[in-house]
Motif scaffolding. Sequence first.
Motif, PDB file in Angstrom:
ATOM      1  N   MET A 163      -5.623   4.141   5.750  1.00 29.55           N
ATOM      2  CA  MET A 163      -6.086   4.081   4.358  1.00 29.55           C
ATOM      3  C   MET A 163      -7.572   4.426   4.244  1.00 29.55           C
ATOM      4  O   MET A 163      -8.387   3.627   3.757  1.00 29.55           O
ATOM      5  N   LYS A 166       0.826  -1.210   0.000  1.00 31.48           N
ATOM      6  CA  LYS A 166       0.000   0.000   0.000  1.00 31.48           C
ATOM      7  C   LYS A 166       0.859   1.258   0.000  1.00 31.48           C
ATOM      8  O   LYS A 166       2.024   1.245   0.409  1.00 31.48           O
ATOM      9  N   GLU A 191      -3.109   0.481  -3.864  1.00 32.65           N
ATOM     10  CA  GLU A 191      -2.807  -0.812  -3.264  1.00 32.65           C
ATOM     11  C   GLU A 191      -2.505  -1.808  -4.373  1.00 32.65           C
ATOM     12  O   GLU A 191      -3.127  -1.773  -5.430  1.00 32.65           O
TER      13      GLU A 191
END
Length: 272
Positions: free
Chosen positions: A103, A69, A144
């Motif tokens: 995130m 990520k 990602e």
Amino acid sequence: MEIKAADVMKLRHATNAGMMDCKHALQEAEGDFDKAVDIIRKKGLIIASKRADREAKEGCVLARAEGKKAALVSLNCETDFVAKNENFVKFTQSILDTAFANMPADLNALLALKIDGRSISDQIAEQTGVIGEKLELSFYGKVEGEDTVAYIHPGNKLATIVAFNKAADAQVKKDVAMQAAAMAPIAVDKTDVPENVIAHELEIGKEKAREEGKPENMLEKIAQGRLNKFFQESTLLNQAFVKEPKETVKAYMQSHDKDLTVTSFVRFTLND
């Protein structure tokens, strides 16, 4: 009442406010540290509301990638002087680290996250009072994939994050991220270009050919040719690789790993 220097320093460390602002807040709060913190914060909210209509075109763009990520944020301010300030850069880094850890789905979700018990949105307003300039979290992006990379251009005005379909060589990842930073592609491949953009480019191609006096029955073919050139210039995989213009970015990656490709990327700059 007497205000101790140690208390002033403690308040300064907690709020990043100026020494005199901290001293005055402690005096107003009669030495109560928590009340002094609230005074500093309220002052920041008042100043933030007064500067809401100001433009914040300078700032700090940072990115971070680890494993599968990556995240990128831009915290804007009014002047380059503030953008280069060590505390401002550290504040931006703390927002980035929070974004990377969580995130969140979008910018609003990021603003609602908390650092040290207070929302990022509130802390930005508070720091507006401390710094005396409008601050604005103008951008947040994330990717990602099976592998990722981040690139921050010197000066903290431009950054990119890139995701790949599989683990990749570190130099290859860096080269692709720097390519995206330098050449500003709008999509990974031509199949990722929005239909409205394609339609617009075709219309521009036809109109240009018409202005050049080309026959009407040739306009579509000419426009398609110009669209293909647009794809070559504006999609990451099809761009000429900046380090070796005779090959595309796609060919460069496949020369290292025939199955390697980019799955997504984000680029943001304060310079456009």
